[in-house]
Design a protein around this motif. Structure first.
Motif, PDB file in Angstrom:
ATOM      1  N   PRO A 271       0.819  -1.211   0.000  1.00  0.00           N
ATOM      2  CA  PRO A 271       0.000   0.000   0.000  1.00  0.00           C
ATOM      3  C   PRO A 271       0.860   1.271   0.000  1.00  0.00           C
ATOM      4  CG  PRO A 271       0.021  -1.033   2.174  1.00  0.00           C
ATOM      5  CD  PRO A 271       0.724  -1.982   1.249  1.00  0.00           C
ATOM      6  N   HIS A 272       0.172   2.371  -0.306  1.00  0.00           N
ATOM      7  CA  HIS A 272       0.792   3.710  -0.344  1.00  0.00           C
ATOM      8  C   HIS A 272       1.881   3.824  -1.404  1.00  0.00           C
ATOM      9  CE1 HIS A 272      -1.439   4.206   3.353  1.00  0.00           C
ATOM     10  NE2 HIS A 272      -0.700   3.281   3.979  1.00  0.00           N
ATOM     11  N   THR A 273       1.754   3.049  -2.440  1.00  0.00           N
ATOM     12  CA  THR A 273       2.686   3.129  -3.578  1.00  0.00           C
ATOM     13  C   THR A 273       1.863   3.323  -4.838  1.00  0.00           C
ATOM     14  OG1 THR A 273       4.194   1.609  -2.447  1.00  0.00           O
ATOM     15  CG2 THR A 273       4.533   1.956  -4.806  1.00  0.00           C
ATOM     16  N   ALA A 274       2.364   4.183  -5.708  1.00  0.00           N
ATOM     17  CA  ALA A 274       1.625   4.466  -6.939  1.00  0.00           C
ATOM     18  C   ALA A 274       2.593   4.532  -8.114  1.00  0.00           C
ATOM     19  CB  ALA A 274       0.856   5.782  -6.822  1.00  0.00           C
ATOM     20  N   PHE A 275       2.070   4.172  -9.281  1.00  0.00           N
ATOM     21  CA  PHE A 275       2.820   4.248 -10.530  1.00  0.00           C
ATOM     22  C   PHE A 275       2.022   5.121 -11.494  1.00  0.00           C
ATOM     23  CE2 PHE A 275       4.182   0.395  -8.503  1.00  0.00           C
ATOM     24  CZ  PHE A 275       5.547   0.366  -8.709  1.00  0.00           C
ATOM     25  N   ALA A 276       2.732   5.912 -12.274  1.00  0.00           N
ATOM     26  CA  ALA A 276       2.042   6.841 -13.179  1.00  0.00           C
ATOM     27  C   ALA A 276       2.697   6.788 -14.540  1.00  0.00           C
ATOM     28  CB  ALA A 276       2.073   8.255 -12.623  1.00  0.00           C
ATOM     29  N   ALA A 277       1.936   7.177 -15.545  1.00  0.00           N
ATOM     30  CA  ALA A 277       2.424   7.226 -16.931  1.00  0.00           C
ATOM     31  C   ALA A 277       1.701   8.355 -17.643  1.00  0.00           C
ATOM     32  CB  ALA A 277       2.189   5.905 -17.633  1.00  0.00           C
ATOM     33  N   LEU A 278       2.431   8.956 -18.630  1.00  0.00           N
ATOM     34  CA  LEU A 278       1.875  10.029 -19.458  1.00  0.00           C
ATOM     35  C   LEU A 278       1.707   9.501 -20.878  1.00  0.00           C
ATOM     36  CD1 LEU A 278       4.000  13.110 -18.262  1.00  0.00           C
ATOM     37  CD2 LEU A 278       1.733  12.402 -17.478  1.00  0.00           C
ATOM     38  N   ARG A 279       0.541   9.765 -21.447  1.00  0.00           N
ATOM     39  CA  ARG A 279       0.281   9.365 -22.828  1.00  0.00           C
ATOM     40  C   ARG A 279      -0.373  10.521 -23.560  1.00  0.00           C
ATOM     41  NH1 ARG A 279      -0.796   4.825 -19.767  1.00  0.00           N
ATOM     42  NH2 ARG A 279       0.405   2.954 -20.349  1.00  0.00           N
ATOM     43  N   ARG A 280      -0.286  10.467 -24.874  1.00  0.00           N
ATOM     44  CA  ARG A 280      -0.818  11.565 -25.674  1.00  0.00           C
ATOM     45  C   ARG A 280      -2.053  11.094 -26.442  1.00  0.00           C
ATOM     46  NH1 ARG A 280       1.767  16.107 -26.708  1.00  0.00           N
ATOM     47  NH2 ARG A 280       3.847  15.195 -26.437  1.00  0.00           N
ATOM     48  N   ALA A 281      -3.133  11.846 -26.278  1.00  0.00           N
ATOM     49  CA  ALA A 281      -4.382  11.544 -26.970  1.00  0.00           C
ATOM     50  C   ALA A 281      -4.276  11.972 -28.431  1.00  0.00           C
ATOM     51  CB  ALA A 281      -5.540  12.264 -26.277  1.00  0.00           C
ATOM     52  N   PRO A 282      -5.209  11.537 -29.277  1.00  0.00           N
ATOM     53  CA  PRO A 282      -5.144  11.909 -30.702  1.00  0.00           C
ATOM     54  C   PRO A 282      -5.132  13.422 -30.937  1.00  0.00           C
ATOM     55  CG  PRO A 282      -6.676  10.101 -30.410  1.00  0.00           C
ATOM     56  CD  PRO A 282      -6.285  10.545 -29.028  1.00  0.00           C
ATOM     57  N   ASP A 283      -5.783  14.197 -30.066  1.00  0.00           N
ATOM     58  CA  ASP A 283      -5.767  15.662 -30.245  1.00  0.00           C
ATOM     59  C   ASP A 283      -4.560  16.299 -29.560  1.00  0.00           C
ATOM     60  OD1 ASP A 283      -6.452  15.231 -27.647  1.00  0.00           O
ATOM     61  OD2 ASP A 283      -8.054  16.738 -27.589  1.00  0.00           O
TER      62      ASP A 283
END
Length: 531
Positions: free
Chosen positions: A177-189
């Motif tokens: 618990p108390h751990t998070a993972f994140a990612a950035l992605r680009r939408a078509p617009d």
């Protein structure tokens, strides 16, 4: 004059701007004005890096939010109230504008906040948007390319939504618990989508939060548009200023260059050099200086041509006499007549030699004075020395010299002593030659304010009417009747006048009168006194 001669040399300063020689002045002005524009354009790329920092901050906030939401849902799950669990997820998604999804331990999707609240953000289809959005996205691509922006994977909703479709959710499934993972992605617009996943404690489920960053994109594009409008305004102002500077600097310089080229070619006798009389800046000063220089050059050329004509005329006479005497000498048998012809030949040779010597002296005079360093000269002591030398050498026809001495150390001028001595000698020779037998030449030297004045009086016939200025011209030939022809070149007074003027002084000639009758000539020389 003195200030101009103090410099030991006139070598030009070397041109060190070798790198810019191939660029015109207009191009340099435009480049200087565009430098500020380049700095302003750099602000656009700064906005791009500023957006990246905002995205990183939003990503961190998404991690924190995912952990907090996972903890809240864990409490609701432990209470065993499924309806409260779903309602809480919907409220959290509604309040944060996020999409909250929960995946079971086996990877199945069991909760999607959008099923209860509807979409909290919308992915736009670029094909459905106006051309302005296409232009904005194209500009984004260009700026991101030159700004070395990070590349993001495309954001695509899977056909079957499961945990396996999201690498960040898979990574969160196997941690505490108390751990998070994140990612950035680009939408078509080209909107950046943030995904953050965290485990729900005590259940084995994974919560994933999805946020869009359209607000960041909107702010960055708005600021970019503002920068662009400012850039256009500054560009227009810079072009106007460059055009103004080109008109006020480059165009006058081009006119001066064209005029100087015409003077150089010498195809037109009179070349009009623009003076820019109304301008009070350096360009106006340059125009007036070049115009004055051209005028002085023209006068000097005229004087040189006139001098050359006078030299040819003056030498031609003794040469003609010499040729006639030489031609006659071969046909004459009388010894007495031969001796007379030899005397004529000797006099003509001496006259030519005297002419050449004085002409060479006149030719070197300006150049020598331009290089001379002026120093204090005691004019009173100098005149006394020249009077003694003349008396020891013997004065002709019983002529005497009377000298009115100044107070010692008062008649001190700034100049070249050898040249000032030449002035005194020439004026003395002239006065003695015109003074009758047993006459007196009077020399007076005194200090008069900030000037040193020298006066030479003779007892001769005076100066003919209307000739007071002409006697200082070259080859002036008015001589006393008692003097044999050809003993003077006619350059003595011209040389004296040139030397005095080079010392910023003046020389004048007038007639002395006594009881209404001309009693002789008087020459007055004034030159600046030493400080």
């Amino acid at each position: 004059m003195a200030s101009a001669t103090d410099s030991p040399r006139n070598s030009p300063e070397p041109d060190r701007l070798t790198w810019s020689k191939r660029f015109s002045l207009t191009q340099r002005i435009l480049a200087v004005n565009l430098f500020a524009l380049i700095a302003l354009a750099g602000g656009v790329f700064y906005l791009d890096s500023f957006r990246d920092r905002l995205l990183e901050q939003r990503q961190g906030q998404a991690r924190v939010g995912a952990v907090m939401m996972a903890d809240a849902l864990s409490v609701a799950e432990r209470r065993g109230l499924p309806g409260e669990f779903e309602a809480l997820a919907a409220r959290l998604g509604q309040s944060t504008g996020a999409r909250i999804r929960i995946y079971r331990e086996d990877g199945r999707l069991i909760l999607d906040s959008w099923t209860r609240t509807g979409p909290t953000f919308r992915l736009r289809d670029p094909a459905q948007e106006p051309w302005r959005k296409d232009a904005a996205r194209f500009l984004d691509k260009i700026i991101e390319f030159f700004g070395s922006a990070p590349r993001y994977d495309a954001y695509v909703e899977p056909v079957t939504d499961a945990r396996a479709a999201w690498p960040e959710a898979e990574a969160a499934a196997g941690v505490g618990p108390h751990t998070a993972f994140a990612a950035l992605r680009r939408a078509p617009d080209r909107t950046v989508i943030v995904n953050a996943a965290a485990p729900v404690a005590g259940t084995g489920d994974v919560l994933m939060v999805t946020l869009d960053t359209r607000d960041i994109t909107r702010v960055v594009r708005s600021e970019r548009l503002t920068f662009f409008l400012i850039f256009l305004g500054v560009l227009a102002l810079s072009l106007l200023l460059s055009s103004f500077l080109a008109r006020t600097i480059v165009r006058p310089l081009r006119r001066l260059s064209i005029a100087a080229q015409r003077v150089k070619l010498g195809r037109a006798r009179e070349v009009t050099v623009p003076r820019f009389a109304k301008r009070r800046d350096e360009i106006g000063a340059l125009g007036r200086a070049v115009a004055d220089m051209t005028q002085a050059l023209r006068h000097r050329m005229d004087a040189t041509e006139s001098f050359a004509a006078d030299v040819a005329h003056e030498i031609k006479n003794p040469l003609a006499s010499l040729r006639s005497a030489v031609d006659t000498l071969g046909a004459v048998k009388d010894p007495a007549l031969q001796a007379q012809l030899l005397d004529v030949i000797r006099d003509d040779v001496l006259r030519i030699d005297r002419l050449i010597t004085d002409i060479a002296e006149v030719s070197r005079l300006d150049a020598q004075l331009a290089r001379t360093r002026f120093e204090p000269v005691d004019v009173g002591q100098m005149a006394a020395t020249l009077v003694r030398i003349a008396e020891r050498a013997g004065l002709p026809r019983g002529v005497k010299i009377a000298y009115a001495r100044p107070e010692p150390g008062t008649a001190i001028a700034t100049g070249d002593e050898s040249r000032l001595s030449q002035v005194v000698r020439n004026l003395l020779d002239n006065a003695i030659s015109f003074t009758p037998d047993n006459g007196v030449v009077l020399i007076t030297v005194m200090r008069a304010g900030d000037k040193v004045m020298m006066r030479i009086d003779d007892d001769g016939p005076g100066i003919p009417a209307g000739m007071h200025e002409h006697i200082f011209k070259r080859f002036y030939s008015e001589r006393p009747e008692s003097e044999s022809f050809g003993k003077h070149s006619g350059l003595g007074l011209a040389i004296a006048g040139a030397i005095v003027h080079a010392h910023d002084g003046s020389i004048t000639a007038l007639n002395r009168e006594q009881d209404g009758v001309i009693a002789g000539a008087r020459f007055v020389v004034t030159i600046p006194a030493a400080p």
